[in-house]
Write an enzyme that holds these catalytic residues in place. Structure first.
Site, PDB file in Angstrom:
ATOM      1  N   HIS A   1       4.977  -7.174   0.113  1.00 22.58           N
ATOM      2  CA  HIS A   1       4.629  -8.447  -0.511  1.00 22.58           C
ATOM      3  C   HIS A   1       5.358  -8.620  -1.838  1.00 22.58           C
ATOM      4  O   HIS A   1       5.826  -7.652  -2.434  1.00 22.58           O
ATOM      5  CB  HIS A   1       3.120  -8.498  -0.729  1.00 22.58           C
ATOM      6  CG  HIS A   1       2.320  -8.402   0.539  1.00 22.58           C
ATOM      7  ND1 HIS A   1       1.606  -9.458   1.054  1.00 22.58           N
ATOM      8  CD2 HIS A   1       2.145  -7.368   1.407  1.00 22.58           C
ATOM      9  CE1 HIS A   1       1.019  -9.080   2.185  1.00 22.58           C
ATOM     10  NE2 HIS A   1       1.329  -7.806   2.415  1.00 22.58           N
TER      11      HIS A   1
ATOM     12  N   ASP B   1       0.883  -1.153   0.000  1.00 25.34           N
ATOM     13  CA  ASP B   1       0.000   0.000   0.000  1.00 25.34           C
ATOM     14  C   ASP B   1       0.925   1.209   0.000  1.00 25.34           C
ATOM     15  O   ASP B   1       1.717   1.391   0.939  1.00 25.34           O
ATOM     16  CB  ASP B   1      -0.866   0.022   1.259  1.00 25.34           C
ATOM     17  CG  ASP B   1      -1.992  -1.002   1.252  1.00 25.34           C
ATOM     18  OD1 ASP B   1      -1.993  -1.872   0.371  1.00 25.34           O
ATOM     19  OD2 ASP B   1      -2.857  -0.917   2.144  1.00 25.34           O
TER      20      ASP B   1
ATOM     21  N   SER C   1       8.589   4.484   4.886  1.00 27.40           N
ATOM     22  CA  SER C   1       9.661   3.705   4.279  1.00 27.40           C
ATOM     23  C   SER C   1       9.399   3.493   2.796  1.00 27.40           C
ATOM     24  O   SER C   1       8.360   3.897   2.279  1.00 27.40           O
ATOM     25  CB  SER C   1       9.784   2.362   4.997  1.00 27.40           C
ATOM     26  OG  SER C   1       9.819   2.548   6.396  1.00 27.40           O
TER      27      SER C   1
END
Length: 403
Positions: A262, A203, A353
Site C-alpha cells: 500500500h 505487514d 518479498s
C-alpha cells in the site's frame, strides 16, 4: 516464518548459515540444489506445507517425511536454530522466526556455491534459483494447490477472521490465497487526517535509516549497493541526484504476511520501471552478508510517487525473491491517479518479498523507536497503516503542502 518464543530460542545456539556446518555429504552445492529441487517438486503432491518447502527448521527433527528428502540436516536442526529475531513494537519483547528449510538451502547455494558455480546439469546458482522459483509459481497457480491452504494457515497462525473471504474453500489456488484481500477497515491508517503522516506500506518486518550510508553501515552489506544500482539508473542521472543521501525504509514480507502492499504517503502515481534480475532470498542473513548484493541483483519494479505534502518524488521499489512468482501492480499501475495513505498499490504472488522506499534527503523523520531498533540492528514487526514517520516541516513549506 514459524515463530519461537525467546525462551525456546535461547535453548539452542543460532547457526549462522555456514556450509561447513552441514553434514559432510551435503556440502556439495550440487547436492544442495538437488535437495531444494526435491522439496519444490514435493510441494506439487504434498498436502501439508510443513512436509515440503515450508518445513520450519526447528521442526525438521520431527518431520521424517521431509527429513528423508534432505538426509542429515535433521541432526543440524536438532542442535541449532536457524533464523533471526524480530522486535515487537511497543514492548521490549522479541520473537524468533525459524527459517523455512527451502530458504536455508537457497542461502547455502549463495554462500557456498557462489554466483557462477555450476550445479545441476551445468546450470549456475542463478539459473537454478530462477528455474525453481518459476516452477513453484506454476505449482501454486494450479487448482490442485488449493489443498495446501489449510496447512499453510495452521503453520503460520494466519487470522482468517480478518480476510475479505474467510472461507478457505473459496480460493481456487494456493496463490489466490497467498495474495488474499482483507476486510475493509482491517488496516486503519494511523492519524489519517494528519497531512504529515507516513505509514507502513505492508505487514512486514521493518528497518529504517535516515540516510543510505547508515543503511549500508547497519543492514545492507552488499558491496555494490547504491541508489543508482537499486533504481537501475546512471550514476549521473537526474534520478540518482534526486535520491542522493535519501532516507531508506525496508519492508520485508515473510511468507505468513498479507502480501498486498500500500502507499505509505498521499501521492500521485507516476511511471513504473521494471528491472530484470535474480531470485535470491531476501532473508536478513543474506542481506547482511558482505559480498551479496540482494536488493540490486534481484528482479524488481520501481514506482515513482509524487508526494502530496512535499512535491518530491518517492521511489517505491518492489523487490522479488527466491520462489516468488511475480510483482503485480493494481493501483500503482494507474498513471496520474491520486492515492491516499493506505491505498493498495499492488501485490506479490507466492514468495517472501521486500519493498525498499527511498525518500529524498530532508523529506521525512522516522519514528524514534524504529530508528533505535534498526541501529541494533533488528527488524520491527509492523502492519499496513501503522505510523513510521512524519514529513519534515521544511519539506512541506517547500512543497507548499502546509495544512
Amino acid at each position: 516464518m514459524s515463530t519461537i518464543d525467546q525462551e525456546t530460542a535461547a535453548s539452542k545456539p543460532v547457526e549462522p548459515v555456514r556450509p561447513e556446518h552441514l553434514p559432510e555429504g551435503s556440502r556439495n552445492p550440487g547436492a544442495v540444489a538437488s535437495m531444494l529441487s526435491a522439496l519444490v517438486e514435493h510441494s506439487r503432491v504434498e498436502k501439508d506445507v510443513r512436509n515440503s518447502i515450508h518445513a520450519p527448521w526447528h521442526a525438521l527433527p520431527h518431520l521424517p517425511r521431509v527429513a528423508a528428502l534432505v538426509p542429515g540436516l535433521e541432526k543440524l536442526a536438532a542442535a541449532h536454530h536457524v533464523g533471526n529475531y524480530v522486535a515487537l513494537r511497543g514492548s521490549d519483547q522479541r520473537f524468533f522466526e525459524s527459517m523455512p528449510l527451502a530458504t536455508r538451502l537457497g542461502m547455502h547455494l549463495l554462500f557456498w556455491g557462489g554466483y557462477q558455480e555450476k550445479l545441476l546439469h551445468e546450470k549456475s546458482v542463478e539459473s537454478v534459483l530462477k528455474e525453481l522459483s518459476v516452477r513453484e509459481g506454476h505449482i501454486y497457480d494450479s487448482p490442485d494447490s488449493a489443498k495446501s491452504i489449510p496447512s499453510f494457515v495452521s503453520t503460520y497462525s494466519i487470522a482468517t477472521d480478518e480476510l475479505a473471504e474467510p472461507d478457505l474453500s473459496k480460493y481456487a489456488t494456493f496463490n489466490e490465497f497467498f495474495y488474499r484481500k482483507l476486510k475493509p477497515g482491517a488496516r486503519p491508517v494511523a492519524d489519517a487526517q494528519d497531512p504529515t503522516g507516513v505509514c507502513s506500506a505492508a505487514d512486514c518486518r521493518l528497518t529504517v535509516y535516515p540516510t543510505v550510508d547508515l543503511a549500508k553501515q547497519f543492514w545492507i552489506k552488499g558491496n555494490n549497493f547504491s541508489v543508482p544500482t537499486l533504481l537501475g539508473v546512471a550514476p549521473d542521472s537526474e534520478e540518482a541526484r534526486a535520491f542522493e543521501g535519501s532516507s531508506v525504509a525496508i519492508f520485508r514480507l515473510a511468507p505468513a504476511d498479507y502480501h498486498r502492499f500500500h502507499s505509505p504517503i498521499d501521492a500521485t502515481i507516476g511511471e513504473v520501471k521494471d528491472i530484470d534480475g535474480e531470485y535470491y532470498t531476501v532473508n536478513p542473513q543474506a542481506v547482511n552478508e558482505p559480498g551479496f548484493d540482494v536488493f540490486t541483483a534481484n528482479r524488481r519494479s520501481v514506482l515513482y510517487l509524487t508526494h502530496a505534502a512535499s512535491g518530491r518524488q518517492v521511489a517505491f521499489v518492489a523487490v522479488g525473491a527466491m520462489l516468488v512468482g511475480s510483482i503485480r501492480w493494481t493501483g500503482g499501475a494507474q498513471l496520474g491517479t491520486r492515492v491516499r495513505r493506505g491505498d493498495e498499490l499492488g501485490y506479490f504472488a507466492y514468495g517472501g518479498s521486500t519493498i525498499v522506499a527511498l525518500f529524498p534527503r530532508g523529506t521525512i523523520t522516522f519514528d524514534a523507536d524504529l530508528v533505535k531498533n534498526s541501529a541494533v540492528p533488528i527488524e520491527t514487526f509492523v502492519k499496513v497503516g501503522w505510523s513510521i514517520g512524519r514529513t519534515n516541516a521544511q519539506a512541506m513549506v517547500e512543497g507548499q503542502g502546509q495544512p
